[in-house]
Design a protein around this motif. Structure first.
Motif, PDB file in Angstrom:
ATOM      1  N   ILE A  28     -31.809  -7.445  25.429  1.00  0.00           N
ATOM      2  CA  ILE A  28     -31.322  -8.140  24.396  1.00  0.00           C
ATOM      3  C   ILE A  28     -30.884  -7.455  23.340  1.00  0.00           C
ATOM      4  CG2 ILE A  28     -32.079 -10.173  22.417  1.00  0.00           C
ATOM      5  CD1 ILE A  28     -32.473 -10.982  25.381  1.00  0.00           C
ATOM      6  N   THR A  29     -29.455  -7.651  23.003  1.00  0.00           N
ATOM      7  CA  THR A  29     -28.862  -6.589  22.228  1.00  0.00           C
ATOM      8  C   THR A  29     -28.541  -7.318  20.800  1.00  0.00           C
ATOM      9  OG1 THR A  29     -26.668  -7.574  22.775  1.00  0.00           O
ATOM     10  CG2 THR A  29     -27.520  -5.767  24.322  1.00  0.00           C
ATOM     11  N   ALA A  30     -28.151  -6.356  19.930  1.00  0.00           N
ATOM     12  CA  ALA A  30     -27.596  -7.142  18.481  1.00  0.00           C
ATOM     13  C   ALA A  30     -26.759  -8.361  18.697  1.00  0.00           C
ATOM     14  CB  ALA A  30     -27.224  -5.972  17.670  1.00  0.00           C
ATOM     15  N   ALA A  31     -25.774  -8.170  19.748  1.00  0.00           N
ATOM     16  CA  ALA A  31     -24.802  -9.211  19.925  1.00  0.00           C
ATOM     17  C   ALA A  31     -25.391 -10.327  20.303  1.00  0.00           C
ATOM     18  CB  ALA A  31     -23.773  -8.747  20.900  1.00  0.00           C
ATOM     19  N   ALA A  48     -24.328 -13.000  10.225  1.00  0.00           N
ATOM     20  CA  ALA A  48     -25.108 -12.791  11.597  1.00  0.00           C
ATOM     21  C   ALA A  48     -25.151 -11.471  12.274  1.00  0.00           C
ATOM     22  CB  ALA A  48     -24.532 -13.906  12.501  1.00  0.00           C
ATOM     23  N   ASP A  49     -24.064 -10.834  12.169  1.00  0.00           N
ATOM     24  CA  ASP A  49     -23.900  -9.357  12.766  1.00  0.00           C
ATOM     25  C   ASP A  49     -24.967  -8.541  12.124  1.00  0.00           C
ATOM     26  OD1 ASP A  49     -22.065 -10.288  14.659  1.00  0.00           O
ATOM     27  OD2 ASP A  49     -20.369  -9.442  13.631  1.00  0.00           O
ATOM     28  N   CYS A  50     -24.783  -8.373  10.754  1.00  0.00           N
ATOM     29  CA  CYS A  50     -25.883  -7.878   9.748  1.00  0.00           C
ATOM     30  C   CYS A  50     -27.284  -8.125  10.142  1.00  0.00           C
ATOM     31  CB  CYS A  50     -25.485  -8.062   8.556  1.00  0.00           C
ATOM     32  SG  CYS A  50     -26.400  -6.796   7.204  1.00  0.00           S
ATOM     33  N   ALA A  51     -27.455  -9.230  10.068  1.00  0.00           N
ATOM     34  CA  ALA A  51     -28.936  -9.599  10.335  1.00  0.00           C
ATOM     35  C   ALA A  51     -29.436  -9.331  12.012  1.00  0.00           C
ATOM     36  CB  ALA A  51     -29.067 -11.167  10.131  1.00  0.00           C
ATOM     37  N   ALA A  52     -28.415  -9.421  12.734  1.00  0.00           N
ATOM     38  CA  ALA A  52     -28.941  -9.235  14.081  1.00  0.00           C
ATOM     39  C   ALA A  52     -29.272  -7.456  14.399  1.00  0.00           C
ATOM     40  CB  ALA A  52     -27.775  -9.615  15.186  1.00  0.00           C
ATOM     41  N   ASP A  53     -28.032  -6.702  13.654  1.00  0.00           N
ATOM     42  CA  ASP A  53     -28.442  -5.246  13.713  1.00  0.00           C
ATOM     43  C   ASP A  53     -29.776  -4.948  13.064  1.00  0.00           C
ATOM     44  OD1 ASP A  53     -25.828  -4.824  14.903  1.00  0.00           O
ATOM     45  OD2 ASP A  53     -24.885  -4.698  12.939  1.00  0.00           O
ATOM     46  N   ILE A  54     -30.198  -5.696  12.009  1.00  0.00           N
ATOM     47  CA  ILE A  54     -31.287  -5.204  11.340  1.00  0.00           C
ATOM     48  C   ILE A  54     -32.571  -5.668  12.195  1.00  0.00           C
ATOM     49  CG2 ILE A  54     -33.136  -5.813   9.447  1.00  0.00           C
ATOM     50  CD1 ILE A  54     -30.389  -5.675   7.841  1.00  0.00           C
ATOM     51  N   TYR A  55     -32.762  -6.763  12.804  1.00  0.00           N
ATOM     52  CA  TYR A  55     -33.815  -7.228  13.481  1.00  0.00           C
ATOM     53  C   TYR A  55     -33.939  -6.220  14.695  1.00  0.00           C
ATOM     54  CZ  TYR A  55     -34.588 -12.036  11.749  1.00  0.00           C
ATOM     55  OH  TYR A  55     -34.847 -12.974  10.912  1.00  0.00           O
ATOM     56  N   VAL A  56     -32.913  -5.760  15.280  1.00  0.00           N
ATOM     57  CA  VAL A  56     -32.898  -4.971  16.663  1.00  0.00           C
ATOM     58  C   VAL A  56     -33.380  -3.366  16.019  1.00  0.00           C
ATOM     59  CG1 VAL A  56     -31.701  -3.660  18.463  1.00  0.00           C
ATOM     60  CG2 VAL A  56     -31.229  -6.222  17.980  1.00  0.00           C
ATOM     61  N   SER A  61     -39.935  -5.795  20.055  1.00  0.00           N
ATOM     62  CA  SER A  61     -39.861  -5.580  21.396  1.00  0.00           C
ATOM     63  C   SER A  61     -38.945  -6.470  22.139  1.00  0.00           C
ATOM     64  CB  SER A  61     -41.355  -5.682  21.976  1.00  0.00           C
ATOM     65  OG  SER A  61     -41.686  -7.291  21.833  1.00  0.00           O
ATOM     66  N   GLN A  62     -38.455  -6.140  23.254  1.00  0.00           N
ATOM     67  CA  GLN A  62     -37.653  -6.981  23.877  1.00  0.00           C
ATOM     68  C   GLN A  62     -38.190  -8.391  24.105  1.00  0.00           C
ATOM     69  OE1 GLN A  62     -34.369  -6.563  25.355  1.00  0.00           O
ATOM     70  NE2 GLN A  62     -34.429  -5.073  23.694  1.00  0.00           N
ATOM     71  N   ASP A  63     -39.668  -8.746  24.411  1.00  0.00           N
ATOM     72  CA  ASP A  63     -40.238 -10.017  24.574  1.00  0.00           C
ATOM     73  C   ASP A  63     -40.209 -10.490  23.258  1.00  0.00           C
ATOM     74  OD1 ASP A  63     -40.816  -9.433  27.110  1.00  0.00           O
ATOM     75  OD2 ASP A  63     -42.997  -8.777  26.523  1.00  0.00           O
ATOM     76  N   GLY A  64     -40.223  -9.804  22.041  1.00  0.00           N
ATOM     77  CA  GLY A  64     -40.220 -10.575  20.741  1.00  0.00           C
ATOM     78  C   GLY A  64     -38.672 -11.142  20.515  1.00  0.00           C
ATOM     79  N   ARG A  66     -36.483 -11.862  22.535  1.00  0.00           N
ATOM     80  CA  ARG A  66     -36.345 -13.031  23.880  1.00  0.00           C
ATOM     81  C   ARG A  66     -36.977 -14.305  23.016  1.00  0.00           C
ATOM     82  NH1 ARG A  66     -37.577  -9.338  27.413  1.00  0.00           N
ATOM     83  NH2 ARG A  66     -35.873  -8.604  28.771  1.00  0.00           N
ATOM     84  N   LEU A  67     -38.367 -14.280  22.534  1.00  0.00           N
ATOM     85  CA  LEU A  67     -39.029 -15.301  21.780  1.00  0.00           C
ATOM     86  C   LEU A  67     -37.929 -15.761  20.675  1.00  0.00           C
ATOM     87  CD1 LEU A  67     -42.748 -14.255  21.546  1.00  0.00           C
ATOM     88  CD2 LEU A  67     -41.594 -16.073  22.906  1.00  0.00           C
ATOM     89  N   MET A  68     -37.551 -15.011  19.830  1.00  0.00           N
ATOM     90  CA  MET A  68     -36.663 -15.230  18.690  1.00  0.00           C
ATOM     91  C   MET A  68     -35.655 -16.015  19.139  1.00  0.00           C
ATOM     92  SD  MET A  68     -36.956 -11.877  16.435  1.00  0.00           S
ATOM     93  CE  MET A  68     -35.759 -12.336  15.138  1.00  0.00           C
ATOM     94  N   ILE A  69     -34.960 -15.454  20.431  1.00  0.00           N
ATOM     95  CA  ILE A  69     -33.649 -16.258  20.579  1.00  0.00           C
ATOM     96  C   ILE A  69     -34.018 -17.727  21.330  1.00  0.00           C
ATOM     97  CG2 ILE A  69     -31.769 -16.180  22.553  1.00  0.00           C
ATOM     98  CD1 ILE A  69     -31.517 -13.097  21.991  1.00  0.00           C
ATOM     99  N   LYS A  70     -35.047 -17.598  22.117  1.00  0.00           N
ATOM    100  CA  LYS A  70     -35.585 -18.914  22.779  1.00  0.00           C
ATOM    101  C   LYS A  70     -35.941 -19.997  21.673  1.00  0.00           C
ATOM    102  CE  LYS A  70     -38.997 -20.396  25.581  1.00  0.00           C
ATOM    103  NZ  LYS A  70     -40.510 -20.320  26.266  1.00  0.00           N
TER     104      LYS A  70
END
Length: 107
Positions: A28-31, A48-56, A61-64, A66-70
């Motif tokens: 899962i990428t920032a994009a 959205a881009d700024c927030a995504a960069d910070i989350y990553v 973790s990748q599992d985390g 994935r859960l956020m996106i799901k």
């Protein structure tokens, strides 16, 4: 006939495994996170881009991720991340990321 069916199953099994594994194994990428935020209703692409960069960058973790996106990321930021099934460590990172987003992206 029975041998043909067994042979076909043995040939198809690795192909099905490879197809099924590729989606769940992809990073899962920032994009991806940014797109999920935008799909969840956040219309400001820059935010959205700024927030995504910070989350990553927080190291969730990748599992985390994935859960956020799901689980509609918009509601994930408003509720306790552990209730979404995140580990305690990922939950803490998500909370830190949310605090950073407020300070860094909402200027």
């Amino acid at each position: 006939m029975r041998i043909s069916l067994i042979a076909a199953a043995l040939v198809a099994l690795p192909l099905l495994t490879a197809c099924g594994g590729s989606d769940s194994e992809s990073n899962i990428t920032a994009a991806d996170v940014s797109k999920a935020l935008q799909d969840g209703g956040l219309k400001d692409t820059k935010l959205a881009d700024c927030a995504a960069d910070i989350y990553v960058s927080e190291g969730i973790s990748q599992d985390g991720l994935r859960l956020m996106i799901k689980n509609d990321i918009k509601s994930a930021t408003a509720t306790d991340p552990e209730s979404l099934g995140m580990t305690k460590e990922d939950s803490e990172k998500a909370k830190n990321a949310t605090n950073r987003i407020v300070g860094e992206c909402l200027k």
